[in-house]
Scaffold this active site. Structure first.
Site, PDB file in Angstrom:
ATOM      1  CG  HIS A   6      -8.799  -0.112   8.456  1.00 27.56           C
ATOM      2  ND1 HIS A   6      -9.082  -1.548   8.386  1.00 27.56           N
ATOM      3  CD2 HIS A   6      -7.648   0.360   7.872  1.00 27.56           C
ATOM      4  CE1 HIS A   6      -8.158  -2.178   7.701  1.00 27.56           C
ATOM      5  NE2 HIS A   6      -7.138  -1.010   7.102  1.00 27.56           N
ATOM      6  CG  PHE A  39      -3.801  -7.224   9.203  1.00 20.22           C
ATOM      7  CD1 PHE A  39      -4.268  -6.674  10.633  1.00 20.22           C
ATOM      8  CD2 PHE A  39      -3.895  -8.435   8.958  1.00 20.22           C
ATOM      9  CE1 PHE A  39      -4.622  -7.640  11.314  1.00 20.22           C
ATOM     10  CE2 PHE A  39      -4.560  -9.327   9.776  1.00 20.22           C
ATOM     11  CZ  PHE A  39      -4.884  -8.827  10.925  1.00 20.22           C
ATOM     12  CD1 TRP A  76      -2.186  -2.079   1.385  1.00 24.42           C
ATOM     13  CD2 TRP A  76      -3.529  -0.393   0.694  1.00 24.42           C
ATOM     14  NE1 TRP A  76      -3.570  -2.513   1.123  1.00 24.42           N
ATOM     15  CE2 TRP A  76      -4.203  -1.689   0.959  1.00 24.42           C
ATOM     16  CE3 TRP A  76      -3.850   0.878   0.349  1.00 24.42           C
ATOM     17  CZ2 TRP A  76      -5.518  -1.538   0.420  1.00 24.42           C
ATOM     18  CZ3 TRP A  76      -5.293   0.882  -0.124  1.00 24.42           C
ATOM     19  CH2 TRP A  76      -6.261  -0.264   0.110  1.00 24.42           C
ATOM     20  CB  VAL A 130      -1.243   2.271   8.855  1.00 30.87           C
ATOM     21  CG1 VAL A 130      -2.773   2.507   9.029  1.00 30.87           C
ATOM     22  CG2 VAL A 130      -0.667   0.917   8.883  1.00 30.87           C
TER      23      VAL A 130
END
Length: 163
Positions: free
Chosen positions: A91, A61, A28, A84
């Protein structure tokens, strides 16, 4: 700035060159991740480690399970890289907590140092500023490698018999 007060670690290629190191990174936020990976790989090259194992996983994760497998396979250090960025739901909190606790558990249960290169930021701008990109104020990928290898070298020094 969060990097203020960081220790000056004295690592050399002499005491790190033979370490088996793996870098596991999330996919990501590719621009941030590219900066973190580049910083980590540059730090490894500076320490004489030219061919680390590099593994990509979908997200932050998934870092703990990959780090655990690598630690169990005999690596002397694992560097975990991820990011993140806070959104409008809880979340963020769940992923940050799971990654932090998971990576800590890997390190403590296996005895393998895990470099924590996981950025937990409120904004993408904060992440970019820590990613080691041109114009960034910090290089957390480089720092994660340095911390993991300094710990691995220290642990090796105490496990060797006195001469």
């Amino acid at each position: 700035m969060s990097g203020k007060g960081a220790p000056e670690l004295t690592l050399t290629a002499k005491n790190c060159r033979d370490l088996r190191v793996a870098v596991v990174s999330a996919q990501w936020h590719e621009q941030v991740m590219q900066g973190l990976r580049d910083g980590a790989l540059r730090a490894l090259r500076e320490l004489g480690i030219d061919e680390p194992t590099v593994l990509r996983v979908p997200g932050t994760f998934e870092l703990p399970v990959a780090a655990k497998q690598l630690a169990d396979r005999g690596y002397d250090a694992v560097v975990a890289l991820g990011v993140v960025i806070r959104g409008g739901t809880p979340h963020f909190d769940y992923v940050c907590q799971a990654a932090t606790l998971g990576l800590t558990q890997v390190s403590v249960t296996t005895g393998v140092p895990v470099g924590f290169g996981v950025l937990t930021c409120d904004t993408e701008e904060q992440a970019l500023d820590r990613a080691g990109l041109p114009g960034s104020s910090e290089d957390k990928g480089h720092e994660a490698v340095t911390a993991a290898l300094a710990t691995a070298a220290a642990l090796r020094a105490v496990s060797e018999p006195w001469r």
